[in-house]
Design a protein around this motif. Structure first.
Motif, PDB file in Angstrom:
ATOM      1  N   THR A  56      -1.149  25.851  74.065  1.00  0.00           N
ATOM      2  CA  THR A  56      -0.826  26.461  75.351  1.00  0.00           C
ATOM      3  C   THR A  56       0.159  27.614  75.207  1.00  0.00           C
ATOM      4  O   THR A  56       1.087  27.560  74.398  1.00  0.00           O
ATOM      5  CB  THR A  56      -0.238  25.402  76.291  1.00  0.00           C
ATOM      6  N   ASN A  57      -0.038  28.661  75.997  1.00  0.00           N
ATOM      7  CA  ASN A  57       0.904  29.783  76.079  1.00  0.00           C
ATOM      8  C   ASN A  57       1.598  29.771  77.437  1.00  0.00           C
ATOM      9  O   ASN A  57       0.956  29.570  78.472  1.00  0.00           O
ATOM     10  CB  ASN A  57       0.177  31.121  75.914  1.00  0.00           C
ATOM     11  N   HIS A  58       2.890  30.002  77.429  1.00  0.00           N
ATOM     12  CA  HIS A  58       3.656  30.046  78.665  1.00  0.00           C
ATOM     13  C   HIS A  58       3.619  31.467  79.227  1.00  0.00           C
ATOM     14  O   HIS A  58       3.865  32.429  78.504  1.00  0.00           O
ATOM     15  CB  HIS A  58       5.106  29.644  78.380  1.00  0.00           C
ATOM     16  N   ASN A  59       3.294  31.579  80.507  1.00  0.00           N
ATOM     17  CA  ASN A  59       3.363  32.872  81.191  1.00  0.00           C
ATOM     18  C   ASN A  59       4.699  32.991  81.910  1.00  0.00           C
ATOM     19  O   ASN A  59       4.946  32.289  82.893  1.00  0.00           O
ATOM     20  CB  ASN A  59       2.215  33.016  82.190  1.00  0.00           C
ATOM     21  N   TYR A  60       5.565  33.868  81.433  1.00  0.00           N
ATOM     22  CA  TYR A  60       6.869  34.101  82.061  1.00  0.00           C
ATOM     23  C   TYR A  60       6.819  35.218  83.103  1.00  0.00           C
ATOM     24  O   TYR A  60       7.803  35.468  83.789  1.00  0.00           O
ATOM     25  CB  TYR A  60       7.898  34.480  80.987  1.00  0.00           C
ATOM     26  N   ASN A  61       5.669  35.878  83.211  1.00  0.00           N
ATOM     27  CA  ASN A  61       5.531  37.055  84.069  1.00  0.00           C
ATOM     28  C   ASN A  61       4.882  36.665  85.397  1.00  0.00           C
ATOM     29  O   ASN A  61       3.662  36.585  85.516  1.00  0.00           O
ATOM     30  CB  ASN A  61       4.705  38.119  83.341  1.00  0.00           C
ATOM     31  N   GLN A  62       5.702  36.449  86.416  1.00  0.00           N
ATOM     32  CA  GLN A  62       5.216  35.988  87.715  1.00  0.00           C
ATOM     33  C   GLN A  62       4.246  36.985  88.357  1.00  0.00           C
ATOM     34  O   GLN A  62       3.340  36.593  89.095  1.00  0.00           O
ATOM     35  CB  GLN A  62       6.410  35.749  88.651  1.00  0.00           C
ATOM     36  N   SER A  63       4.386  38.256  88.056  1.00  0.00           N
ATOM     37  CA  SER A  63       3.532  39.266  88.696  1.00  0.00           C
ATOM     38  C   SER A  63       2.060  39.118  88.306  1.00  0.00           C
ATOM     39  O   SER A  63       1.176  39.594  89.026  1.00  0.00           O
ATOM     40  CB  SER A  63       4.014  40.674  88.323  1.00  0.00           C
ATOM     41  N   LEU A  64       1.775  38.450  87.194  1.00  0.00           N
ATOM     42  CA  LEU A  64       0.391  38.282  86.776  1.00  0.00           C
ATOM     43  C   LEU A  64      -0.387  37.356  87.704  1.00  0.00           C
ATOM     44  O   LEU A  64      -1.613  37.327  87.674  1.00  0.00           O
ATOM     45  CB  LEU A  64       0.332  37.739  85.344  1.00  0.00           C
ATOM     46  N   TYR A  65       0.321  36.596  88.534  1.00  0.00           N
ATOM     47  CA  TYR A  65      -0.343  35.666  89.454  1.00  0.00           C
ATOM     48  C   TYR A  65      -0.776  36.331  90.768  1.00  0.00           C
ATOM     49  O   TYR A  65      -1.489  35.716  91.565  1.00  0.00           O
ATOM     50  CB  TYR A  65       0.594  34.514  89.808  1.00  0.00           C
ATOM     51  N   GLN A  66      -0.383  37.555  91.004  1.00  0.00           N
ATOM     52  CA  GLN A  66      -0.526  38.133  92.344  1.00  0.00           C
ATOM     53  C   GLN A  66      -1.985  38.352  92.758  1.00  0.00           C
ATOM     54  O   GLN A  66      -2.293  38.435  93.954  1.00  0.00           O
ATOM     55  CB  GLN A  66       0.250  39.452  92.430  1.00  0.00           C
ATOM     56  N   GLY A  95       5.452  38.073  78.966  1.00  0.00           N
ATOM     57  CA  GLY A  95       6.905  37.975  79.026  1.00  0.00           C
ATOM     58  C   GLY A  95       7.550  37.309  77.828  1.00  0.00           C
ATOM     59  O   GLY A  95       8.765  37.088  77.813  1.00  0.00           O
ATOM     60  N   ASN A  96       6.769  37.002  76.786  1.00  0.00           N
ATOM     61  CA  ASN A  96       7.345  36.370  75.606  1.00  0.00           C
ATOM     62  C   ASN A  96       8.282  37.313  74.848  1.00  0.00           C
ATOM     63  O   ASN A  96       9.258  36.858  74.250  1.00  0.00           O
ATOM     64  CB  ASN A  96       6.233  35.865  74.683  1.00  0.00           C
ATOM     65  N   ALA A  97       7.974  38.602  74.870  1.00  0.00           N
ATOM     66  CA  ALA A  97       8.850  39.560  74.197  1.00  0.00           C
ATOM     67  C   ALA A  97      10.244  39.567  74.821  1.00  0.00           C
ATOM     68  O   ALA A  97      11.259  39.670  74.126  1.00  0.00           O
ATOM     69  CB  ALA A  97       8.234  40.964  74.249  1.00  0.00           C
ATOM     70  N   GLU A  98      10.297  39.443  76.148  1.00  0.00           N
ATOM     71  CA  GLU A  98      11.594  39.392  76.829  1.00  0.00           C
ATOM     72  C   GLU A  98      12.346  38.109  76.485  1.00  0.00           C
ATOM     73  O   GLU A  98      13.574  38.114  76.319  1.00  0.00           O
ATOM     74  CB  GLU A  98      11.382  39.504  78.339  1.00  0.00           C
ATOM     75  N   GLU A  99      11.624  36.998  76.369  1.00  0.00           N
ATOM     76  CA  GLU A  99      12.270  35.748  75.978  1.00  0.00           C
ATOM     77  C   GLU A  99      12.835  35.858  74.564  1.00  0.00           C
ATOM     78  O   GLU A  99      13.924  35.347  74.274  1.00  0.00           O
ATOM     79  CB  GLU A  99      11.268  34.585  76.047  1.00  0.00           C
ATOM     80  N   TYR A 100      12.102  36.521  73.683  1.00  0.00           N
ATOM     81  CA  TYR A 100      12.586  36.724  72.320  1.00  0.00           C
ATOM     82  C   TYR A 100      13.876  37.556  72.331  1.00  0.00           C
ATOM     83  O   TYR A 100      14.842  37.244  71.621  1.00  0.00           O
ATOM     84  CB  TYR A 100      11.518  37.415  71.480  1.00  0.00           C
ATOM     85  N   ALA A 101      13.891  38.595  73.152  1.00  0.00           N
ATOM     86  CA  ALA A 101      15.082  39.450  73.220  1.00  0.00           C
ATOM     87  C   ALA A 101      16.291  38.675  73.734  1.00  0.00           C
ATOM     88  O   ALA A 101      17.424  38.890  73.292  1.00  0.00           O
ATOM     89  CB  ALA A 101      14.808  40.656  74.128  1.00  0.00           C
ATOM     90  N   LYS A 102      16.067  37.743  74.651  1.00  0.00           N
ATOM     91  CA  LYS A 102      17.166  36.966  75.221  1.00  0.00           C
ATOM     92  C   LYS A 102      17.579  35.789  74.350  1.00  0.00           C
ATOM     93  O   LYS A 102      18.770  35.489  74.219  1.00  0.00           O
ATOM     94  CB  LYS A 102      16.772  36.445  76.615  1.00  0.00           C
ATOM     95  N   LEU A 103      16.586  35.110  73.759  1.00  0.00           N
ATOM     96  CA  LEU A 103      16.857  33.803  73.162  1.00  0.00           C
ATOM     97  C   LEU A 103      16.594  33.708  71.669  1.00  0.00           C
ATOM     98  O   LEU A 103      16.901  32.686  71.051  1.00  0.00           O
ATOM     99  CB  LEU A 103      16.032  32.729  73.891  1.00  0.00           C
ATOM    100  N   SER A 156       9.331  33.817  68.601  1.00  0.00           N
ATOM    101  CA  SER A 156       8.555  34.727  67.763  1.00  0.00           C
ATOM    102  C   SER A 156       7.354  34.005  67.176  1.00  0.00           C
ATOM    103  O   SER A 156       7.476  32.871  66.698  1.00  0.00           O
ATOM    104  CB  SER A 156       9.438  35.256  66.628  1.00  0.00           C
ATOM    105  N   TYR A 157       6.184  34.650  67.166  1.00  0.00           N
ATOM    106  CA  TYR A 157       5.005  34.025  66.573  1.00  0.00           C
ATOM    107  C   TYR A 157       5.208  33.786  65.084  1.00  0.00           C
ATOM    108  O   TYR A 157       4.776  32.765  64.540  1.00  0.00           O
ATOM    109  CB  TYR A 157       3.758  34.891  66.785  1.00  0.00           C
TER     110      TYR A 157
END
Length: 612
Positions: free
Chosen positions: A265-275, A350-358, A363-364
């Motif tokens: 499973t991949n987590h979608n952190y980008n809420q705008s993709l649901y619109q 949004g995984n790139a943003e999570e990598y930058a923060k955490l 990272s893959y």
């Protein structure tokens, strides 16, 4: 109904002239739902082409819903019950969304009667309707009342859409999200170093309450719309599943098309993709999954089919392995573990943003399982070593399980989440973990499945259910401190004893493969019948390889089948358990006295294999 008994349970045919056949290995009695070696219930279902596709679909659902009704009820209570108590607005919106979506699906089916895609959609919904009808019949006969959640969706639909709930809440009530995301699964596609075989292996990461499992095989006699005599590519499938599911959920499938399908499973952190998600332009993920499995004959076809009417729910990185294309000599490996490989997906979700923060955990290439797979994949030389890797968790000793590797500080300094087979229940309940998923929770890797080129030919796989105890103590509900519903589950899945069982299974398949090669060589040289017969006689059942060590001084027997005691003078038996037995002058020749701890009673000799 047509019923004939077998050594494994019962074969049940139901419908006009025996339209369907189902092998039910799981006893209806709760405590006997599991095979005592693997902790899987088993269900096989076959339909026949002298009946319409529609009858096959409805009746297969009715049979499964009725016969596995008790398991479905327990699975529902473990995973869905109470979900709407604090989420009434979400449940009301989901009910409306599903009704609108069903209207869209029905309209599309009516417009596309000569289209294989929409024909299969029609059959899937008919199978679900059949499941609901069969399960309802079981509930009525057992005086089971409807649940609170059933005013919104049927219990069967709740169960099947459960994996999509996290995303659906974010689509329907983005201002009020209460469901927590869980990582799902580790997977690897691995050719042997000499290129002689190709392995596909997977383990499920989930809540421990989900460990009520069924290994299923569906064989449907569905033909294509254009050619009524040509079967669809994925007419038969073996897959790991759960009660009430029409799909896997893990996901892990071995298909008659010679495709093996798995995902993480991949987590979608980008809420705008649901619109852009609307009820009138999507199909639920589990339905798209089943359609692609049935119709696809290649990885490209599977991907194209699955991508249609994307729901944005249960977002996964699928691996479609086409064994028809496997050529000996292939090398390398592919591993997957809840981080997107493809850069565009990685960035947009949004995984790139999570990598930058955490940091590197997101990272893959540098997350924990990436490093462990990279270090250990070369140790895979056979199915036994593959099994060991997919059950691996030595988090207190493995430096790659230390939080500092991912630029974080934990107390204690490691997490049981940072391994191939998570055991979050072993994390310190008072520990400090900077990433939520690393903490103490009733979660972990709850199974392992694997197949290879010879097993795929027979739609076979090796599987074990339960948290790993390869390097760790067995999980036990009564000592865990967790209060999650876990109806129908054993208190402890003593999986360590399965190492011998899996080793025996692996050795058996290796011998089969070697004998087939020898047979092929001898047939090509005109070998005589007696030499060929010798190869067949050399093959023994894998269970024959495991000989229990028996304490001296008593006589022991193994139960060949389940047996339910008829009265207080008899002792019930569970297939494969070992009991103490003795002769008694009070019993006739067909009976023996049995003893299990403090329990005693007479047992039928026909159900026993005397061991000493």
């Amino acid at each position: 109904p047509l019923v004939k008994s077998t050594a494994f349970g019962s074969i049940v045919g139901l419908g006009v002239g025996g339209a369907l056949e189902m092998q039910r290995v799981a006893n209806r009695e709760v405590g006997r739902a599991y095979n005592s070696k693997t902790y899987w219930a088993k269900l096989e279902l076959t339909t026949y082409d002298r009946f319409s596709d529609e009858i096959q679909s409805v009746m297969s659902g009715i049979l499964e819903g009725y016969i596995t009704g008790e398991l479905i009820h327990m699975n529902y209570r473990n995973n869905i019950e109470g979900l709407c108590d604090k989420r009434q607005r979400f449940c009301e919106l989901l009910k409306q969304f599903k009704e609108n979506n069903t209207k869209f699906v029905e309209e599309m089916i009516a417009k596309n009667k000569n289209n294989d895609y929409w024909h299969q959609l029609d059959l899937i919904y008919k199978q679900i309707n059949g499941l609901e009808a069969g399960y309802h019949l079981w509930k009525v006969q057992n005086d089971i009342k409807n649940t609170t959640e059933s005013q919104y969706l049927s219990e069967i639909f709740w169960i099947n859409v459960g994996s999509e709930m996290y995303n659906l809440e974010r689509i329907l009530t983005p201002d009020s999200t209460t469901l927590r995301y869980r990582d799902h699964c580790s997977a690897i596609v691995k050719p042997l170093a000499d290129g002689s075989d190709l392995f596909v292996a997977h383990n499920t990461w989930s809540g421990l309450e989900t460990m009520l499992r069924v290994m299923k095989r569906y064989s449907f006699a569905f033909n294509t719309v254009a050619n009524k005599t040509k079967k669809i590519a994925g007419h038969s499938v073996s897959f790991s599943s759960s009660p009430g599911f029409i799909f896997s959920g893990d996901d892990y499938y071995v298909l008659s098309s010679k495709l093996v399908v798995q995902e993480t499973t991949n987590h979608n952190y980008n809420q705008s993709l649901y619109q852009h998600i609307r009820a009138d332009n999507i199909l639920f993920e589990f339905i798209r999954n089943v359609v692609a499995n049935r119709l696809a004959d290649s990885g490209k076809e599977w991907t194209d089919l699955f991508a249609q009417y994307n729901s944005g729910t249960y977002n996964n990185q699928f691996m479609i392995v086409d064994y028809k294309l496997f050529k000996k000599g292939t090398k390398g490996y592919w591993a997957s573990y809840n981080v997107p490989y493809f850069k565009d997906i990685y960035d947009r979700s949004g995984n790139a943003e999570e990598y930058a923060k955490l940091g590197p955990f997101y990272s893959y290439n540098d997350t924990a399982r990436a490093l462990i797979f990279r270090r250990d994949q070369s140790k895979i030389v056979d199915l036994k070593t593959l099994f060991s890797l997919m059950r691996y968790n030595d988090f207190k000793k493995d430096p790659l399980s230390e939080c500092r590797i991912y630029n974080k500080v934990c107390v204690p300094p490691y997490s049981a989440d940072l391994s191939i087979a998570a055991r979050n229940d072993l994390n310190d309940v008072n520990g400090k973990y900077p990433i939520d998923g690393w903490a103490h929770r009733a979660e972990g890797a709850t199974d392992a499945k694997m197949t290879n080129s010879s097993m795929v030919e027979e739609l076979e796989l090796l599987a074990v259910s339960g948290p790993t105890d390869q390097q760790q103590p067995p999980f036990q509900w009564s000592k865990s401190g967790f209060k999650n519903n876990h109806f129908g589950q054993p208190d402890s899945n003593h999986v360590r004893c399965l190492n011998d069982f899996v080793t025996a299974q692996i050795a058996f398949y290796a011998r089969c493969n070697q004998h087939m090669c020898d047979l092929q060589r001898e047939l090509s040289t005109g070998a005589n019948i007696s030499s060929i017969r010798g190869h067949v006689n050399d093959l023994t059942s894998p269970s024959d390889d495991i000989k229990p060590t028996l304490p001296p001084g008593k006589r022991y027997a193994k139960a060949l089948y389940d047996y339910d005691s008829k009265d207080g003078t008899e002792l019930s038996l569970l297939a494969n358990e070992v009991i103490i037995v003795s002769q008694s002058v009070d019993l006739d020749a067909d009976w023996m006295q049995g003893e299990r701890g403090a329990q005693k009673g007479r047992v039928p000799l026909a159900y026993l294999e005397i061991l000493n």
